[in-house]
Enzyme design. Structure first.
Site, PDB file in Angstrom:
ATOM      1  N   ALA A  15       0.827  -1.217   0.000  1.00 10.47           N
ATOM      2  CA  ALA A  15       0.000   0.000   0.000  1.00 10.47           C
ATOM      3  C   ALA A  15       0.853   1.256   0.000  1.00 10.47           C
ATOM      4  CB  ALA A  15      -0.910   0.005   1.230  1.00 10.47           C
ATOM      5  N   ARG A  21      -2.839   8.598 -10.537  1.00  8.80           N
ATOM      6  CA  ARG A  21      -3.966   8.702 -11.472  1.00  8.80           C
ATOM      7  C   ARG A  21      -5.324   8.910 -10.800  1.00  8.80           C
ATOM      8  NH1 ARG A  21      -3.046   3.550 -14.954  1.00  8.80           N
ATOM      9  NH2 ARG A  21      -1.616   3.027 -13.251  1.00  8.80           N
ATOM     10  N   ASP A 110      -5.070  -2.137  -3.158  1.00  6.47           N
ATOM     11  CA  ASP A 110      -5.967  -1.483  -4.110  1.00  6.47           C
ATOM     12  C   ASP A 110      -6.775  -2.488  -4.936  1.00  6.47           C
ATOM     13  OD1 ASP A 110      -3.925  -2.431  -5.679  1.00  6.47           O
ATOM     14  OD2 ASP A 110      -3.273  -0.490  -6.437  1.00  6.47           O
ATOM     15  N   ASN A 173      -0.820 -11.642 -14.621  1.00  9.67           N
ATOM     16  CA  ASN A 173      -0.528 -11.708 -13.190  1.00  9.67           C
ATOM     17  C   ASN A 173      -1.416 -10.703 -12.460  1.00  9.67           C
ATOM     18  OD1 ASN A 173       0.808 -11.961 -10.697  1.00  9.67           O
ATOM     19  ND2 ASN A 173       2.319 -10.387 -11.257  1.00  9.67           N
ATOM     20  N   ARG A 337     -34.051  11.930  13.101  1.00 15.37           N
ATOM     21  CA  ARG A 337     -32.645  12.104  13.506  1.00 15.37           C
ATOM     22  C   ARG A 337     -32.305  11.164  14.653  1.00 15.37           C
ATOM     23  NH1 ARG A 337     -32.401  18.218  14.626  1.00 15.37           N
ATOM     24  NH2 ARG A 337     -30.325  17.656  15.371  1.00 15.37           N
ATOM     25  N   ASN A 390     -37.284  23.438  21.942  1.00 20.35           N
ATOM     26  CA  ASN A 390     -36.460  22.694  22.910  1.00 20.35           C
ATOM     27  C   ASN A 390     -35.174  23.424  23.276  1.00 20.35           C
ATOM     28  OD1 ASN A 390     -35.577  22.266  20.232  1.00 20.35           O
ATOM     29  ND2 ASN A 390     -34.444  20.446  20.854  1.00 20.35           N
TER      30      ASN A 390
HETATM   31  C1  UD1 Z   1       2.300  -5.312 -10.896  1.00 21.66           C
HETATM   32  C2  UD1 Z   1       2.976  -6.594 -11.352  1.00 21.66           C
HETATM   33  C3  UD1 Z   1       2.313  -7.063 -12.647  1.00 21.66           C
HETATM   34  C4  UD1 Z   1       0.819  -7.253 -12.438  1.00 21.66           C
HETATM   35  C5  UD1 Z   1       0.204  -5.966 -11.888  1.00 21.66           C
HETATM   36  C6  UD1 Z   1      -1.216  -6.207 -11.474  1.00 21.66           C
HETATM   37  C7  UD1 Z   1       5.305  -6.456 -10.644  1.00 21.66           C
HETATM   38  C8  UD1 Z   1       6.697  -6.169 -11.083  1.00 21.66           C
HETATM   39  N1  UD1 Z   1       4.378  -6.345 -11.582  1.00 21.66           N
HETATM   40  O1  UD1 Z   1       2.555  -4.345 -11.873  1.00 21.66           O
HETATM   41  O2  UD1 Z   1       2.886  -8.284 -13.057  1.00 21.66           O
HETATM   42  O3  UD1 Z   1       0.195  -7.601 -13.641  1.00 21.66           O
HETATM   43  O4  UD1 Z   1       0.897  -5.534 -10.702  1.00 21.66           O
HETATM   44  O5  UD1 Z   1      -1.790  -4.982 -11.102  1.00 21.66           O
HETATM   45  O6  UD1 Z   1       5.085  -6.808  -9.518  1.00 21.66           O
HETATM   46  N2  UD1 Z   1       3.815  -0.985  -4.521  1.00 21.66           N
HETATM   47  C9  UD1 Z   1       4.457  -0.663  -3.359  1.00 21.66           C
HETATM   48  N3  UD1 Z   1       5.774  -0.330  -3.419  1.00 21.66           N
HETATM   49  C10 UD1 Z   1       6.467  -0.305  -4.553  1.00 21.66           C
HETATM   50  C11 UD1 Z   1       5.795  -0.623  -5.757  1.00 21.66           C
HETATM   51  C12 UD1 Z   1       4.470  -0.960  -5.703  1.00 21.66           C
HETATM   52  O7  UD1 Z   1       3.850  -0.690  -2.282  1.00 21.66           O
HETATM   53  O8  UD1 Z   1       7.660   0.008  -4.499  1.00 21.66           O
HETATM   54  C13 UD1 Z   1       2.392  -1.354  -4.476  1.00 21.66           C
HETATM   55  C14 UD1 Z   1       1.492  -0.354  -5.188  1.00 21.66           C
HETATM   56  O9  UD1 Z   1       0.979   0.597  -4.257  1.00 21.66           O
HETATM   57  C15 UD1 Z   1       0.395  -1.244  -5.725  1.00 21.66           C
HETATM   58  C16 UD1 Z   1       1.066  -2.579  -5.942  1.00 21.66           C
HETATM   59  O10 UD1 Z   1       2.236  -2.569  -5.166  1.00 21.66           O
HETATM   60  O11 UD1 Z   1      -0.648  -1.426  -4.785  1.00 21.66           O
HETATM   61  C17 UD1 Z   1       1.380  -2.826  -7.407  1.00 21.66           C
HETATM   62  O12 UD1 Z   1       2.247  -1.839  -7.855  1.00 21.66           O
HETATM   63  P1  UD1 Z   1       2.160  -1.254  -9.311  1.00 21.66           P
HETATM   64  O13 UD1 Z   1       3.212  -0.272  -9.505  1.00 21.66           O
HETATM   65  O14 UD1 Z   1       0.770  -0.861  -9.597  1.00 21.66           O
HETATM   66  O15 UD1 Z   1       2.529  -2.560 -10.157  1.00 21.66           O
HETATM   67  P2  UD1 Z   1       2.374  -2.749 -11.688  1.00 21.66           P
HETATM   68  O16 UD1 Z   1       3.498  -2.087 -12.376  1.00 21.66           O
HETATM   69  O17 UD1 Z   1       0.995  -2.382 -12.096  1.00 21.66           O
END
Ligand code: UD1
Ligand code: CA
Length: 461
Positions: A15, A21, A110, A173, A337, A390
């Site tokens: 998280a 975005r 998320d 994935n 209320r 009141n």
């Molecule tokens: C990642 C996966 C991808 C998968 C996708 C699904 C990897 C390298 N790739 O890609 O294979 O299809 O999720 O949505 O794992 N986060 C952290 N710290 C970090 C990076 C990320 O907490 O340093 C958290 C983000 O907040 C998020 C989640 O990890 O909740 C995924 O990170 P995000 O950057 O969205 O991964 P993707 O590049 O989308």
């Protein structure tokens, strides 16, 4: 193998990401689905698995994320710089008190609609790595699952690193993965950032596992929504609708009539007895319980309410913290209320506001009234425009009406004031003193009639 052999389960929730975005001042994982933060959905699902520990990796606006969780069963891990999912998980398991046979489940904060049943399928067998995957018509942006000719999973390749052939793969994935603690620790220690994004990819552990000949299992989720991550408000809005329609379907399936399955919003929990009918556009918040044969008209809001058997809430009513007994009739356009209690058979009509008051059995407040800090006995009738005064500008005072009291229209009851049983208050009265049992009180100026009076005439010059 017994459950002891499979080792205890630890959960790491990611998280830390920024959620650019979302274009929001609020951290992404605190945006809500069904009135609860995405993080809270994720943690509730995690808890169903009874893990030995839950760790949440936070970074961007981490303090706010942490402050949003009241429960104390979470360990918070700081990731100050987001160097990739592999980096996040290695911080997440750093110093973890786990046996070598322990399993680590990685969840994303998320992904709010993920169900515990799916996770049970993922964690049931003791394999080196278990991945949750899903097939997508438009897999762009996701990591692709690369299998060999026999179907065994070899590795995951990210969109930005994928060849044209790899980009054709539609199995992706979800990011949710389980691995044995000892293996994961070792693999994460040897990750490198030699990839298109210069990040430490968690997904690289899959290739390490298959390279060591360790079994990698892919569980294919049968529903895309349940594994969809939220990156923008379009996805937030879409998942909200999916979440709501699932709840509507569950309600309908368990015997509630919904005028339209697509026009109900439940932000909390709604429990319904038998043969409940809910018209379009209603919003239920917090904990709402409806008894048997309750009918809720269109466009009502009920927050933290209890409505007993056979009661009806008519259109456009707003009820908060109210308790309705059997056979009540409320609205249309009523506002109840917190602290409103209606006894059996009481009626509250249009443009009536009631606060912190008890309305006795069979009593009626049918039109344009305000009743606050009051107690109304049995079978009373409060005429149109009855106001309990009141508040004196500093303090609130109580109004007590006995049984069978009749309050004529447009009367004010200046609290504190008590009206005895069977008393009658003439219309248009301002009551400032207690009224005795059975008495008639009239507290308005007398009517004057002048037959010699002439209307002024408009001057003409
Ligand atoms: C990642 C996966 C991808 C998968 C996708 C699904 C990897 C390298 N790739 O890609 O294979 O299809 O999720 O949505 O794992 N986060 C952290 N710290 C970090 C990076 C990320 O907490 O340093 C958290 C983000 O907040 C998020 C989640 O990890 O909740 C995924 O990170 P995000 O950057 O969205 O991964 P993707 O590049 O989308
Ligand atoms: Ca993502």
């Amino acid at each position: 193998m017994s459950s002891r052999d499979t080792g205890e389960l630890h959960i790491v929730v990611l998280a830390a990401g920024k959620g650019t975005r979302m274009r929001s001042a609020r951290p992404k994982v605190l945006h809500e689905i069904g009135g609860r933060s995405m993080l809270s959905h994720c943690l509730d699902t995690a808890r169903v698995l009874s893990p030995a520990s839950i760790r949440v990796v936070i970074g961007h606006q981490g303090e706010a994320v942490r402050a949003s969780v009241a429960e104390t069963d979470i360990e918070w891990i700081w990731q100050d710089e987001q160097k990739g999912t592999g980096h996040a998980v290695s911080l997440g398991i750093d110093g973890l008190d786990a046996s070598d046979g322990a399993r680590v489940l990685v969840l994303y904060a998320d992904v709010p609609l993920l169900e515990a049943d799916t996770l049970h399928r993922l964690i049931q067998d003791p394999v080196a790595v278990a991945l949750l995957t899903v097939r997508m018509d438009q897999p762009h942006g996701y990591g692709r699952i690369i299998r060999d000719a026999s179907g065994a999973v070899l590795r995951i390749v990210e969109q930005k690193d994928a060849s044209d052939t790899e980009k054709q793969v539609q199995e992706v994935n979800t990011g949710i993965l389980m691995a044995r603690f000892a293996d994961l620790k070792r693999w994460l220690g040897s990750l490198d950032s030699g990839n298109a994004q210069g990040e430490l990819y968690l997904t690289d552990v899959v290739e390490m596992a298959s390279g060591e000949g360790k079994p990698v299992r892919a569980v294919v989720a049968d529903d895309v929504w349940s594994v969809t991550g939220i990156n923008d408000r379009l996805a937030l809005g879409r998942l909200e609708r999916v979440y709501q329609s699932r709840q509507a379907e569950r309600l309908a399936f368990s015997g509630t009539t919904l005028a339209d399955l697509h026009r109900i919003d439940i932000r909390g929990s709604l429990t319904c007895g038998q043969d409940v009918q809910i018209d379009v556009g209603c919003v239920f918040e917090g904990e709402v319980r409806l008894g048997d044969n309750v009918r809720v008209g269109p466009h009502c809001v009920l927050r933290d309410c209890e409505v007993a058997d056979g009661s009806t809430v008519e259109a456009f009513s707003y009820l908060e913290g109210a308790t309705l007994a059997r056979g009540n009739h409320v609205g249309p356009y009523a506002r109840l209320r917190p602290g409103t209690c209606l006894d059996a058979g009481a009626k509250v009509g249009n443009f009536v506001e009631i606060k912190a008051s008890r309305i006795g059995p069979g009593s009626k407040v049918n039109h344009l009234s305000y009743v606050g800090d009051s107690q109304v006995g049995t079978d009373c009738n409060l005429g149109a425009g009855t106001i309990t005064c009141n508040y004196d500008g500093a303090n609130k005072h109580r109004t007590i009406l006995g049984d069978r009291v009749f309050v004529g229209s447009s009367s004010q009851l200046v609290a504190p004031v008590t009206v005895g049983d069977d008393a009658t208050i003439g219309a248009g009265s301002t009551i400032t003193r207690d009224v005795s049992q059975g008495a008639l009180v009239i507290a308005r100026s007398r009517q004057v009639e002048r037959s010699d009076w002439r209307r002024p005439q408009k001057k003409t010059d």
